[in-house]
Design a protein around this motif. Structure first.
Motif, mmCIF file in Angstrom:
data_model
loop_
_atom_site.group_PDB
_atom_site.id
_atom_site.type_symbol
_atom_site.label_atom_id
_atom_site.label_comp_id
_atom_site.label_asym_id
_atom_site.label_seq_id
_atom_site.Cartn_x
_atom_site.Cartn_y
_atom_site.Cartn_z
ATOM 1 N N MET A 21 41.101 37.040 38.346
ATOM 2 C CA MET A 21 40.564 37.141 39.696
ATOM 3 C C MET A 21 40.777 38.563 40.210
ATOM 4 O O MET A 21 41.854 39.110 40.061
ATOM 5 C CB MET A 21 41.304 36.128 40.578
ATOM 6 C CG MET A 21 40.854 36.151 41.998
ATOM 7 S SD MET A 21 41.691 34.905 42.962
ATOM 8 C CE MET A 21 43.396 35.202 42.552
ATOM 9 N N ARG A 75 41.617 40.603 43.063
ATOM 10 C CA ARG A 75 42.110 40.509 44.430
ATOM 11 C C ARG A 75 41.715 41.728 45.262
ATOM 12 O O ARG A 75 41.742 41.701 46.468
ATOM 13 C CB ARG A 75 43.631 40.367 44.437
ATOM 14 C CG ARG A 75 44.064 38.964 44.070
ATOM 15 C CD ARG A 75 45.554 38.823 44.265
ATOM 16 N NE ARG A 75 45.920 37.434 44.095
ATOM 17 C CZ ARG A 75 45.907 36.542 45.100
ATOM 18 N NH1 ARG A 75 45.532 36.903 46.296
ATOM 19 N NH2 ARG A 75 46.254 35.316 44.894
ATOM 20 N N GLU A 135 38.927 42.919 45.688
ATOM 21 C CA GLU A 135 37.720 42.676 46.486
ATOM 22 C C GLU A 135 37.914 41.518 47.444
ATOM 23 O O GLU A 135 37.133 41.318 48.359
ATOM 24 C CB GLU A 135 36.546 42.359 45.566
ATOM 25 C CG GLU A 135 36.085 43.552 44.752
ATOM 26 C CD GLU A 135 34.884 43.190 43.901
ATOM 27 O OE1 GLU A 135 34.096 42.315 44.286
ATOM 28 O OE2 GLU A 135 34.756 43.765 42.819
ATOM 29 N N ALA A 136 38.940 40.664 47.205
ATOM 30 C CA ALA A 136 39.049 39.402 47.929
ATOM 31 C C ALA A 136 39.478 39.550 49.393
ATOM 32 O O ALA A 136 38.836 38.972 50.264
ATOM 33 C CB ALA A 136 39.981 38.468 47.186
ATOM 34 N N PRO A 137 40.553 40.272 49.714
ATOM 35 C CA PRO A 137 41.116 40.178 51.062
ATOM 36 C C PRO A 137 40.161 40.702 52.126
ATOM 37 O O PRO A 137 39.444 41.680 51.914
ATOM 38 C CB PRO A 137 42.359 41.089 51.016
ATOM 39 C CG PRO A 137 42.623 41.366 49.604
ATOM 40 C CD PRO A 137 41.327 41.202 48.871
ATOM 41 N N LYS A 171 37.315 39.629 53.413
ATOM 42 C CA LYS A 171 35.872 39.722 53.181
ATOM 43 C C LYS A 171 35.158 39.100 54.356
ATOM 44 O O LYS A 171 35.338 37.916 54.680
ATOM 45 C CB LYS A 171 35.515 38.989 51.883
ATOM 46 C CG LYS A 171 34.403 39.705 51.111
ATOM 47 C CD LYS A 171 34.000 38.968 49.900
ATOM 48 C CE LYS A 171 34.335 39.642 48.613
ATOM 49 N NZ LYS A 171 34.220 40.977 48.399
ATOM 50 N N PRO A 194 31.810 37.824 56.598
ATOM 51 C CA PRO A 194 30.581 37.113 56.258
ATOM 52 C C PRO A 194 29.489 38.057 55.755
ATOM 53 O O PRO A 194 28.711 37.703 54.875
ATOM 54 C CB PRO A 194 30.170 36.448 57.582
ATOM 55 C CG PRO A 194 31.430 36.285 58.340
ATOM 56 C CD PRO A 194 32.277 37.462 57.966
ATOM 57 N N MET A 217 30.209 38.760 52.234
ATOM 58 C CA MET A 217 29.880 37.602 51.413
ATOM 59 C C MET A 217 28.371 37.532 51.204
ATOM 60 O O MET A 217 27.893 37.209 50.114
ATOM 61 C CB MET A 217 30.383 36.330 52.086
ATOM 62 C CG MET A 217 31.870 36.258 52.077
ATOM 63 S SD MET A 217 32.585 34.658 51.737
ATOM 64 C CE MET A 217 31.344 33.558 51.426
ATOM 65 N N GLN A 262 27.428 39.938 48.597
ATOM 66 C CA GLN A 262 27.797 39.476 47.256
ATOM 67 C C GLN A 262 26.809 38.423 46.746
ATOM 68 O O GLN A 262 26.377 38.453 45.588
ATOM 69 C CB GLN A 262 29.201 38.888 47.312
ATOM 70 C CG GLN A 262 29.849 38.725 45.950
ATOM 71 C CD GLN A 262 31.345 38.572 46.072
ATOM 72 O OE1 GLN A 262 31.845 37.886 46.977
ATOM 73 N NE2 GLN A 262 32.069 39.190 45.177
ATOM 74 N N GLN A 297 29.511 41.722 39.438
ATOM 75 C CA GLN A 297 28.741 40.486 39.292
ATOM 76 C C GLN A 297 28.099 40.350 37.918
ATOM 77 O O GLN A 297 27.831 39.239 37.464
ATOM 78 C CB GLN A 297 27.628 40.414 40.352
ATOM 79 C CG GLN A 297 28.111 40.023 41.744
ATOM 80 C CD GLN A 297 28.598 38.595 41.784
ATOM 81 O OE1 GLN A 297 27.958 37.702 41.217
ATOM 82 N NE2 GLN A 297 29.731 38.379 42.422
ATOM 83 N N GLN A 340 29.569 38.064 35.618
ATOM 84 C CA GLN A 340 29.615 36.671 36.067
ATOM 85 C C GLN A 340 28.327 35.919 35.778
ATOM 86 O O GLN A 340 28.270 34.704 35.928
ATOM 87 C CB GLN A 340 29.849 36.635 37.592
ATOM 88 C CG GLN A 340 30.979 37.510 38.090
ATOM 89 C CD GLN A 340 32.321 36.906 37.798
ATOM 90 O OE1 GLN A 340 32.413 35.711 37.534
ATOM 91 N NE2 GLN A 340 33.364 37.727 37.812
#
Lengths: 676, 81
Positions: free
Chosen positions: B1, B3, B5-7, B9, B11, B14, B17, B51, B54
């Motif tokens: 994972m 992280r 890019e995660a914290p 984020k 809308p 998103m 993405q 991406q 993925q």
């Protein structure tokens, strides 16, 4: 001529036989052979030895003992009498040297010969009539020597037509022969008896007599004989029965004839094999149980081996006929293919025998749907491509059908056919097919296979255009509609449109209006029934398949901007939006796909939105089909570009709950963000 | 994972993405993109890069599959010679 059976031994009995009209040596004692004399005048000699006619009292008495035939012969044809005899007629005896006039006045030699034959015929018949009861008894004698000799005599009697006719009219005689054949331990007796039945089987009465006497089970038992001649007589007689005697097929099957015949396929005599294979064909045609028995006894392997190993045309032809019969059986089909049947049959497609070539082609066509994964078919494929130039409609039907199946899901075969000039040849076959659907449909299917799902697909797509195939193919969408051909053509057009260079050619050939009209017609047909449980079939094709195919082709055509505009201008957007509600998943996919392409144009995007596409598209975001969900999302993005941020957020939320659910890692990443 | 890019984020992030993923899938399936969509992907090259790995590896929309034709429905008999 009465026989004292309780006292005379075998030789005595035979000796008594010799005091008959057959005073020449028949070979029973001396072992000399006799000849078939149906067409010879040699038989006339037999009657001459006892014909002695003189004017003395003794001669007069002797004359009275002559048969009527002998008296006629002596009167009319004294020259046919042998030495030691004297003619009856004084006129003839007084003029041993005939004048030319006398010779000319005589009947023609042909007429004389015919009359001689008639005389002999009558004699043969009379003899046989008198002999049959006695011979019948001898054939069932406890003494095997007697049986053997009797069988020899009967065998000789069957070689003449007159006596043969008498024999077949005696069911007791035929039954005695059958019994002697199957109960004797002596091979020579069995051979004679089998020969008798074989000779009798050339007439209808003989076949019936053999059939009624239980000859079939006995002949089937003879198929286990170690003696080649017995085998030959038995199989040939059975063959005649199978060909001409009603009830024989059932009787052979009941006697386990198939189980005995299939192992005989390992013999090496081509003529014997030809008869055996023909028997198998007669027994198995239209009879599923017989086909399964042949399979259970290793028939496919033996038959394929014959096709591989022999050159005798008749054998190859009869064997190919058996394979053709077996090729419609779902159980035999894979066995034939696994035994190398495709390759073996393919060996004979270029030979001089047209009947063999055609049988092999029909068989290959039947087998082809089970052979899509077979290797080693390169030679066959190349021959089939060359046969596409034939004008023979049967050959075209078979070649296109086989190629269609062998290129199905087989990238290697697709590449080979394309490299061998298959695209051009198939286009020409389509052009020549006209309204012959049995040629057109498989030819179009083969082209459809060649133009997708293999590395050289794009080359094939280009080749269709370069060989001027696009107008001919597009024409197949016109009336009268034969729906299997329409369905195949729509799929081919979809593949052709994948090549950007083909887009203009397809447009110019009028593909777009034809596809739209077909789509409208098919959709209307599906709507008329009004229920998803009912499906509309025409010519065995569901109209839902036509809807899917046409929409799919328009989807790919819409990748071209000019085509896109033409499609939108034909008022198709409302229909595509309506198709988003279809219960058929593939229809949803292609309609979402074409809307995705159309939405590239802003004006069309607005029309799509105005038709209320957002609602069904939101539903489709949750589709388990990745393609459907992606197209739906793309359309929503495109119609929401100028929308408010709230609208876009709603789309985003829907996407979050749907798009990433198939992608656990991405979903986990997004979920962690949501928890923070 | 990843992280990094995660914290935090938003809308909007998103949305970016998701849109990147959808556009990449479209390209994979052979569809066209608008000029603005192409520009979008160029703007978010980093997200594109993350991406790409993925995306599903198999082909998604290849059209109808090849189908065999069943010819062996009935026997045909030829004239015995």
């Amino acid at each position: 001529m009465s026989m004292q059976m309780s006292e005379a031994d075998g030789a005595m009995k035979v000796a008594e036989w010799q005091h008959t009209y057959y005073t020449s040596d028949s070979g029973i004692q001396s072992g000399a052979t006799t000849l078939r004399d149906e067409d010879e005048t040699e038989s006339s000699r037999k009657f001459s030895a006892t014909c002695t006619v003189v004017e003395s009292n003794a001669d007069m008495e002797a004359q009275y003992t002559l048969t009527r035939a002998q008296r006629v012969r002596a009167a009319m044809f004294p020259e046919t009498l042998v030495e030691g005899e004297t003619p009856v007629a004084a006129a003839q005896s007084d003029a041993p040297q005939q004048s030319n006039v006398q010779r000319l006045a005589e009947p023609s030699q042909l007429l004389k010969t015919a009359i001689v034959h008639l005389i002999n015929y009558q004699d043969d018949a009379e003899l046989a009539t008198r002999a049959v009861p006695e011979l019948t008894k001898l054939l069932v004698d406890d003494d095997q020597v007697v049986v053997n000799k009797a069988a020899l005599i009967v065998n000789q009697l069957t070689r003449k037509e007159a006596s043969r006719r008498v024999l077949v009219q005696s069911p007791q005689m035929v039954a005695a022969v059958v019994r002697a054949m199957q109960s004797t331990g002596d091979l020579e007796t069995a051979r004679c008896a089998a020969s008798v039945l074989h000779n009798l089987s050339h007439q209808r009465e003989g076949l019936l007599a053999i059939f009624k006497s239980g000859g079939i089970p006995a002949l089937v038992r003879m198929l286990s004989s170690p003696m080649e001649s017995v085998l030959f007589y038995a199989i040939t007689t059975l063959h005649n029965l199978l060909l001409h005697q009603e009830g024989a097929k059932m009787a052979v099957r009941l006697a386990d004839g198939l189980q005995k015949m299939v192992p005989l396929l390992k013999k090496s005599n081509p003529k014997f094999l030809a008869i055996t294979t023909d028997c198998l064909q007669l027994l198995s045609y239209g009879n599923q149980e017989s086909k399964l028995i042949i399979l259970a006894n290793g028939g496919p392997e033996s038959l394929v081996s014959i096709m591989r190993s022999y050159n005798y045309e008749k054998l190859l032809w009869t064997t190919s006929r058996v394979l053709k019969v077996l090729s419609v059986c779902p159980s035999n089909k894979p066995a034939i293919v696994d035994a190398g049947g495709m390759q073996a049959l393919g060996q004979h497609l270029t030979g001089p025998s047209q009947r063999l070539v055609q049988n092999c082609l029909w068989t290959l066509r039947n087998l082809s749907d089970a052979a899509t994964k077979q290797e080693g078919l390169d030679g066959l494929l190349q021959v089939l491509v060359s046969q596409l130039s034939s004008d023979d409609v049967n050959m075209l039907t078979c070649a296109t059908g086989i190629l269609s199946n062998l290129t199905c899901n087989n990238a290697r075969n697709k590449a080979l056919v394309a490299q061998s000039g298959g695209v051009e040849a198939l286009i020409h076959a389509v052009l020549r097919a006209g309204e012959k659907e049995d040629v057109a449909e498989p030819a179009v299917c083969a082209l459809r296979h060649l133009t997708s799902r293999h590395p050289d697909a794009e080359l094939a797509q280009n080749a269709v255009r370069l060989h001027y195939g696009i107008p001919a193919i597009t024409k197949l969408l016109g009336q009268p509609h034969y729906w299997p051909v329409v369905k195949a053509t729509v799929g081919l057009i979809r593949n052709l449109a994948l090549c950007p260079a083909n887009q203009a050619a397809l447009r110019e050939a009028g593909a777009i209006p034809r596809l739209v009209n077909l789509l409208l017609k098919a959709h209307q047909d599906t709507q008329r029934l009004g229920s998803s449980a009912q499906q509309t079939y025409q010519d065995g094709v569901r109209m839902e398949e036509i809807v899917e195919g046409c929409t799919g082709a328009l989807h790919i055509l819409a990748r071209d901007p000019i085509n896109r505009g033409e499609i939108a201008s034909m008022q198709t957007i409302p229909l595509f939006v309506q198709l988003l509600y279809s219960y058929v998943e593939n229809v949803k996919r292609v309609s979402a796909g074409v809307l995705c392409e159309l939405a590239l144009d802003k004006h069309s995007a607005e029309m799509i939105d105005a038709e209320g596409a957002a609602a069904p598209l939101m539903e489709l975001l949750h589709s388990p089909n990745e393609g459907i969900a992606t197209y739906a999302a793309a359309v929503l993005f495109r119609i929401s570009e100028d929308k408010s941020s709230d609208y876009r957020k709603r789309v985003s939320v829907e996407l979050t709950h749907s798009l990433f659910k198939h992608d656990p890692a991405a979903w986990e990443m997004v979920s962690q963000v949501a928890r923070m | 994972m990843n992280r990094e890019e995660a914290p935090g984020k938003s809308p909007e992030e998103m949305y970016v993405q998701q849109k990147v993923r959808v556009l990449l899938m479209l390209k994979k399936m052979g569809s066209n993109l608008t000029p603005s969509e192409e520009a979008f992907l160029r703007n978010y090259a980093g997200v594109v890069h993350s991406q790409m790995s993925q995306l599903p590896q198999h082909n998604i929309d290849q059209g109808a599959e090849d189908v065999v034709m069943a010819f062996s429905r009935s026997e045909t008999e030829d004239r015995r010679q």
